[in-house]
Scaffold this motif. Structure first.
Motif, PDB file in Angstrom:
ATOM      1  N   GLN A  20       0.833  -1.203   0.000  1.00 16.69           N
ATOM      2  CA  GLN A  20       0.000   0.000   0.000  1.00 16.69           C
ATOM      3  C   GLN A  20       0.872   1.260   0.000  1.00 16.69           C
ATOM      4  OE1 GLN A  20      -0.237  -2.560   2.075  1.00 16.69           O
ATOM      5  NE2 GLN A  20      -2.352  -3.288   2.125  1.00 16.69           N
ATOM      6  N   ILE A  24       1.057   4.215  -2.904  1.00  9.97           N
ATOM      7  CA  ILE A  24       0.885   5.645  -2.602  1.00  9.97           C
ATOM      8  C   ILE A  24       2.065   6.441  -3.154  1.00  9.97           C
ATOM      9  CG2 ILE A  24       0.870   7.357  -0.732  1.00  9.97           C
ATOM     10  CD1 ILE A  24      -0.761   5.218   0.903  1.00  9.97           C
ATOM     11  N   GLU A  38      -8.032  12.036   0.008  1.00 15.36           N
ATOM     12  CA  GLU A  38      -9.158  11.388  -0.655  1.00 15.36           C
ATOM     13  C   GLU A  38      -8.830  11.089  -2.118  1.00 15.36           C
ATOM     14  OE1 GLU A  38      -9.408  14.146   1.284  1.00 15.36           O
ATOM     15  OE2 GLU A  38     -10.420  13.214   2.994  1.00 15.36           O
ATOM     16  N   HIS A  41      -6.588   8.062  -2.088  1.00 17.90           N
ATOM     17  CA  HIS A  41      -7.379   6.865  -1.765  1.00 17.90           C
ATOM     18  C   HIS A  41      -8.203   6.421  -2.973  1.00 17.90           C
ATOM     19  CE1 HIS A  41     -10.859   4.650  -0.134  1.00 17.90           C
ATOM     20  NE2 HIS A  41      -9.906   4.056   0.580  1.00 17.90           N
ATOM     21  N   ASN A  42      -8.883   7.361  -3.620  1.00 20.43           N
ATOM     22  CA  ASN A  42      -9.726   7.019  -4.773  1.00 20.43           C
ATOM     23  C   ASN A  42      -8.929   6.411  -5.918  1.00 20.43           C
ATOM     24  OD1 ASN A  42     -11.980   7.943  -3.412  1.00 20.43           O
ATOM     25  ND2 ASN A  42     -11.935   9.961  -4.383  1.00 20.43           N
ATOM     26  N   ALA A  45      -7.883   2.691  -4.534  1.00 21.30           N
ATOM     27  CA  ALA A  45      -8.865   1.830  -3.869  1.00 21.30           C
ATOM     28  C   ALA A  45      -9.238   0.610  -4.706  1.00 21.30           C
ATOM     29  CB  ALA A  45     -10.122   2.630  -3.518  1.00 21.30           C
ATOM     30  N   LEU A  51      -8.193  -1.016   1.647  1.00 15.24           N
ATOM     31  CA  LEU A  51      -7.410   0.129   2.104  1.00 15.24           C
ATOM     32  C   LEU A  51      -8.344   1.221   2.625  1.00 15.24           C
ATOM     33  CD1 LEU A  51      -4.536   1.510   2.163  1.00 15.24           C
ATOM     34  CD2 LEU A  51      -5.211   2.551  -0.007  1.00 15.24           C
ATOM     35  N   SER A  52      -8.123   1.628   3.857  1.00 20.85           N
ATOM     36  CA  SER A  52      -8.966   2.685   4.440  1.00 20.85           C
ATOM     37  C   SER A  52      -8.347   4.058   4.204  1.00 20.85           C
ATOM     38  CB  SER A  52      -9.142   2.452   5.944  1.00 20.85           C
ATOM     39  OG  SER A  52      -7.934   2.723   6.621  1.00 20.85           O
ATOM     40  N   VAL A  53      -9.177   5.078   4.276  1.00 23.61           N
ATOM     41  CA  VAL A  53      -8.699   6.451   4.175  1.00 23.61           C
ATOM     42  C   VAL A  53      -7.743   6.738   5.329  1.00 23.61           C
ATOM     43  CG1 VAL A  53      -9.395   8.879   4.195  1.00 23.61           C
ATOM     44  CG2 VAL A  53     -10.757   7.222   2.936  1.00 23.61           C
ATOM     45  N   VAL A  56      -4.272   5.772   4.452  1.00 28.05           N
ATOM     46  CA  VAL A  56      -3.649   6.766   3.568  1.00 28.05           C
ATOM     47  C   VAL A  56      -3.200   7.970   4.401  1.00 28.05           C
ATOM     48  CG1 VAL A  56      -3.953   8.271   1.568  1.00 28.05           C
ATOM     49  CG2 VAL A  56      -4.991   5.982   1.570  1.00 28.05           C
TER      50      VAL A  56
END
Length: 144
Positions: A20, A24, A38, A41-42, A45, A51-53, A56
């Motif tokens: 992850q 990123i 956000e 994340h988008n 995802a 994967l949670s916000v 991130v």
């Protein structure tokens, strides 16, 4: 700063290079623009559906604390992040439409009478300077 430079610095500071975290960093290296958590994340995802916000946010926090990310605010209260391109403080031209940013190669503080600031009994610790507008690609579309 390349993705490999970032991985090396993370390892140096005892951080694991998770898939992850790699995603990123690779995304930020590709995008060349300031992105919100956000946005990040988008973009990833689909590849990492669990994967949670928050994950991130934590990763962005680590990268920012290690001075590998620039943070700026477009005036809407949201932090936006971009990989640091070089050491030292930086200033940017930032497109309000697409988020593309480019470093300017000078510091505006160099052109200000700092003596008059010191006379006001004020010690400058840090400063930010960003110019917001529209890049050539977005400005030509006329739909600002």
């Amino acid at each position: 700063m390349t993705a490999q430079d970032i991985f090396d610095k993370l390892k140096e500071h005892g951080y694991k290079i998770t898939p992850q975290r790699q995603e990123i960093i690779h995304l930020l290296a590709r995008e060349k623009r300031h992105m919100t958590v956000e946005d990040i994340h988008n973009h990833i995802a689909a590849r990492f559906p669990n994967l949670s916000v928050d994950t991130v946010y934590r990763n962005v926090g680590v990268l920012e604390r290690l001075n590998m990310l620039d943070r700026t605010d477009f005036g809407d209260g949201k932090g936006r992040y971009k990989l640091v391109e070089r050491e030292g403080h930086r200033h940017h031209l930032i497109c309000l439409k697409c988020g593309f940013s480019e470093e300017v190669d000078f510091c505006p503080l160099d052109y200000i009478d700092q003596q008059s600031i010191r006379e006001k009994n004020f010690a400058i610790e840090r400063h930010n300077f960003e110019i917001f507008g529209y890049c050539a690609r977005c400005g030509k579309k006329g739909d600002k």
